[in-house]
Design a protein around this motif. Structure first.
Motif, PDB file in Angstrom:
ATOM      1  N   PRO A 107      -7.515   5.108  -0.461  1.00 56.88           N
ATOM      2  CA  PRO A 107      -7.854   3.874  -1.181  1.00 56.88           C
ATOM      3  C   PRO A 107      -7.608   2.618  -0.353  1.00 56.88           C
ATOM      4  N   ALA A 108      -6.503   2.612   0.401  1.00 56.49           N
ATOM      5  CA  ALA A 108      -6.183   1.405   1.163  1.00 56.49           C
ATOM      6  C   ALA A 108      -7.283   1.098   2.173  1.00 56.49           C
ATOM      7  N   CYS A 142      -7.686   3.723  -7.024  1.00 57.65           N
ATOM      8  CA  CYS A 142      -6.423   3.067  -7.407  1.00 57.65           C
ATOM      9  C   CYS A 142      -6.161   3.224  -8.896  1.00 57.65           C
ATOM     10  N   LEU A 143      -7.220   3.223  -9.674  1.00 59.62           N
ATOM     11  CA  LEU A 143      -7.060   3.292 -11.127  1.00 59.62           C
ATOM     12  C   LEU A 143      -6.889   4.725 -11.596  1.00 59.62           C
ATOM     13  N   LEU A 187      -1.280   4.071  -1.844  1.00 55.95           N
ATOM     14  CA  LEU A 187      -2.669   3.885  -1.429  1.00 55.95           C
ATOM     15  C   LEU A 187      -2.871   4.301   0.024  1.00 55.95           C
ATOM     16  N   LYS A 203     -15.540  -0.580  -1.669  1.00 54.02           N
ATOM     17  CA  LYS A 203     -14.501  -1.314  -2.371  1.00 54.02           C
ATOM     18  C   LYS A 203     -14.361  -0.821  -3.816  1.00 54.02           C
ATOM     19  N   GLU A 204     -15.544  -0.608  -4.426  1.00 55.30           N
ATOM     20  CA  GLU A 204     -15.574  -0.112  -5.795  1.00 55.30           C
ATOM     21  C   GLU A 204     -14.909   1.272  -5.883  1.00 55.30           C
ATOM     22  N   ILE A 227     -15.115  -3.946 -11.173  1.00 50.41           N
ATOM     23  CA  ILE A 227     -16.365  -3.246 -10.903  1.00 50.41           C
ATOM     24  C   ILE A 227     -17.509  -4.155 -11.379  1.00 50.41           C
ATOM     25  N   ARG A 274      -1.091   6.938 -10.053  1.00 53.40           N
ATOM     26  CA  ARG A 274      -1.818   5.682  -9.953  1.00 53.40           C
ATOM     27  C   ARG A 274      -2.398   5.295 -11.303  1.00 53.40           C
ATOM     28  N   TYR A 289      -2.421  -1.985 -10.629  1.00 49.12           N
ATOM     29  CA  TYR A 289      -2.670  -2.736  -9.398  1.00 49.12           C
ATOM     30  C   TYR A 289      -3.406  -4.037  -9.686  1.00 49.12           C
ATOM     31  N   ASN A 324       0.819  -1.214   0.000  1.00 52.85           N
ATOM     32  CA  ASN A 324       0.000   0.000   0.000  1.00 52.85           C
ATOM     33  C   ASN A 324       0.855   1.267   0.000  1.00 52.85           C
ATOM     34  N   LEU A 374     -10.424  -0.168   0.467  1.00 56.80           N
ATOM     35  CA  LEU A 374     -10.314  -1.543  -0.022  1.00 56.80           C
ATOM     36  C   LEU A 374     -10.403  -2.555   1.115  1.00 56.80           C
ATOM     37  N   ARG A 375     -10.003  -2.121   2.318  1.00 55.81           N
ATOM     38  CA  ARG A 375     -10.020  -3.041   3.460  1.00 55.81           C
ATOM     39  C   ARG A 375     -11.428  -3.358   3.924  1.00 55.81           C
ATOM     40  N   PHE A 381     -10.087   7.418 -17.289  1.00 52.83           N
ATOM     41  CA  PHE A 381      -9.499   8.348 -16.320  1.00 52.83           C
ATOM     42  C   PHE A 381      -8.289   9.068 -16.915  1.00 52.83           C
ATOM     43  N   PRO A 433      -9.527   2.633 -16.611  1.00 53.95           N
ATOM     44  CA  PRO A 433      -8.359   3.490 -16.352  1.00 53.95           C
ATOM     45  C   PRO A 433      -8.016   4.381 -17.542  1.00 53.95           C
ATOM     46  N   THR A 438     -11.198   0.937  -5.505  1.00 59.98           N
ATOM     47  CA  THR A 438     -10.621   0.444  -6.758  1.00 59.98           C
ATOM     48  C   THR A 438     -10.510   1.569  -7.781  1.00 59.98           C
ATOM     49  N   MET A 439     -11.572   2.346  -7.890  1.00 61.08           N
ATOM     50  CA  MET A 439     -11.540   3.431  -8.876  1.00 61.08           C
ATOM     51  C   MET A 439     -10.454   4.442  -8.554  1.00 61.08           C
TER      52      MET A 439
END
Lengths: 248, 264
Positions: B256-257, B91-92, A61, B84-85, A102, A88, A94, A56, B260-261, A117, A114, B88-89
């Motif tokens: 994000p971390a 992260c992207l 993250l 979570k979604e 999704i 990112r 990742y 992370n 996600l957890r 984005f 991505p 993820t987004m």
């Protein structure tokens, strides 16, 4: 070896503390790793050793309590939200243990997200997304939702998504953790193939011993500290004994 | 993306929209009834109608507040369900502002649909009730539902409040960015400006409500039922967007971390 290595990821005295029930838990304790461009690195260690925390931190993250992470010699702590998102989006791909696709989107939409984005035009995103899905062997499944795909196939979509914007680094957090042995092996081989063909640096946190085979180096981590770093040649000798342990 | 999100979670989306549907339907039925009553010769500008109208306004306001709180609740659910979604987004490479916009858009769209349905059903219901009570003739001779006529100074005051609101929100955003050392750009300048304008408009409307109702009583200018329908739909959509601001911020500001957890 006299050659000078170019480091794509460096961490310096990385410390991460979590406050759990009033006590401070030190998940990472002065971790320093140097990762070379184009390497395939495995971060190994038992559960709770700090693998995911390190992952992370390197991926931006989460923020470290102390110490610094350099990506391409840029200090992550100096980046603002916009630059971090840029990083990112384009520099890092990742891959997660739980795939994290999704659910409302098709495989192709997941892979092109991505790119959206990153501001890629939708025509180009479609073509590139299709190519990527073909590369990971899912050319026939473009319009399937994640719920219509098997675990291995979902992870392949996730890998295609990670490569969407041609990143320099792939971060994989237990990519085989939710897969059976054979599928896991396929995923590992796919990652290795991408690593070889595209020259991308793969950093994977794992306790899957199959990973050792393909790694250039293995970083063993224990209780938030680097236990030892081993080169591939040294590891080949060890695989047998480790697998023996697993069987026994 | 928003469209998919709405359809895949149709059940909860309908509940979100139903909240604003009921609030707006009630508001429109009251407007329709008021319009018909205003057209009746025997009750025009009587004290009884005035006090009845004040009570109606209270009921409508409470109905809208309840509807808005319902949306906040169901959008909070929507956010929790999708941590979570969202992680993820991010992260992207999604910016916080994109996550906020996504949820505001979803809520606004649901609010708009609910408000359109509510306005049609509510107006129809109100007219039917009045027709049953006073006959169709009364519905035909309908008076003004409500009026927006203000003096020039009144409009200037409302406009002033809106400008103050915009400036206030921009200052707030600036202060927030200082406090968070620029690490979280939750609001774009545009969305802060819109929020500020909405708050200013609301404040202006509240402060000048007596002036509006005064005009309403004297019926200087009648804005027909169509205006009431239009205003209701707009109001429904705006309320839905405002209701989503807090949940959307909750969603966007998570690292994000941490997102996600979350296990649900």
């Amino acid at each position: 070896m006299a050659e000078v290595h170019e480091y794509i990821v460096r961490t310096k005295d990385l410390v991460k503390e979590f406050i759990l029930g009033g006590t401070i838990l030190r998940a990472l304790d002065k971790v320093a790793v140097d990762i070379r461009r184009g390497e395939y690195i495995s971060i190994m260690g038992p559960s709770g050793s700090g693998k995911t925390t390190l992952f992370n931190m390197v991926g931006g993250l989460d923020k470290p309590t102390d110490g610094t992470v350099f990506i391409d010699e840029v200090d992550m702590a100096q980046l603002d939200a916009f630059e971090l998102a840029w990083l990112r989006c384009r520099k890092i791909g990742y891959i997660f243990q739980t795939f994290n696709l999704i659910p409302v989107m098709t495989a192709l939409e997941n892979v092109t997200l991505p790119m959206v984005f990153a501001g890629v035009s939708s025509d180009e995103a479609q073509t590139r997304g299709q190519q990527l899905l073909e590369t990971v062997g899912l050319g026939e499944r473009l319009n399937h939702k994640p719920s219509e795909l098997s675990g291995g196939q979902q992870q392949r979509v996730a890998i295609a998504r990670a490569f969407a914007n041609n990143p320099a680094i792939i971060l994989a957090d237990e990519p085989t953790g939710n897969l059976d042995l054979r599928t896991g092996k396929e995923i590992i081989n796919l990652l290795k193939q991408m690593n070889r063909e595209r020259g991308v640096t793969v950093i994977s946190a794992t306790h899957d011993l199959k990973m050792i085979d393909v790694s250039d180096r293995v970083i063993w981590i224990r209780d938030g500290k680097i236990d030892r770093v081993e080169e591939r040649e040294d590891i080949d000798l060890r695989v047998g004994t480790v697998e023996g342990e697993e069987a026994g | 993306m928003t469209k998919n999100s709405i359809f895949i979670r149709l059940g909860r989306s309908i509940i979100t929209a139903a909240g604003i549907f009921l609030g707006i339907a009630f508001m429109c039925s009251v407007f329709a009834a008021t319009a018909v009553k205003a057209g009746l010769p025997q009750v025009q500008s009587s004290i009884v109608v005035e006090s009845g109208r004040a009570k109606d306004i209270w009921l409508v306001a409470i109905g809208l507040v309840v509807a808005t709180i319902g949306i906040v609740n169901s959008m909070l659910m929507a956010v929790t369900e999708r941590y979570k979604e969202i992680g993820t987004m991010k992260c992207l490479g999604a910016l916080d502002s994109l996550v906020v916009r996504l949820f505001l858009l979803e809520s606004g769209l649901l609010g708009l649909l609910g408000a359109i349905a509510g306005a049609i059903v509510g107006t129809g219901f109100g007219l039917l009730m009045q027709a049953a009570r006073n006959g169709w003739g009364a519905v035909g001779k309908m008076g003004p539902a409500f009026s927006l006529k203000l003096s020039i100074t009144g409009w200037l005051a409302v406009a002033g409040m809106m400008i103050l609101g915009v400036v206030g929100f921009l200052i707030l955003r600036w202060l927030l960015s200082i406090v968070s050392r620029g690490s979280q750009r939750v609001f774009s300048a545009g969305s802060s400006a819109i929020a500020g304008a909405a708050v200013g408009l609301a404040l202006g409307a509240v402060l000048w409500w007596d002036r509006m109702t005064e005009v309403l009583a004297t019926q200087q200018i009648a804005l027909g039922l169509w205006t009431s329908v239009g205003v209701s739909i707009l109001l429904g959509a705006i309320l839905a967007v405002i209701a989503a601001v807090y949940p959307a911020q909750q969603a966007a500001k998570m690292p994000p971390a941490a997102a996600l957890r979350v296990e649900i």
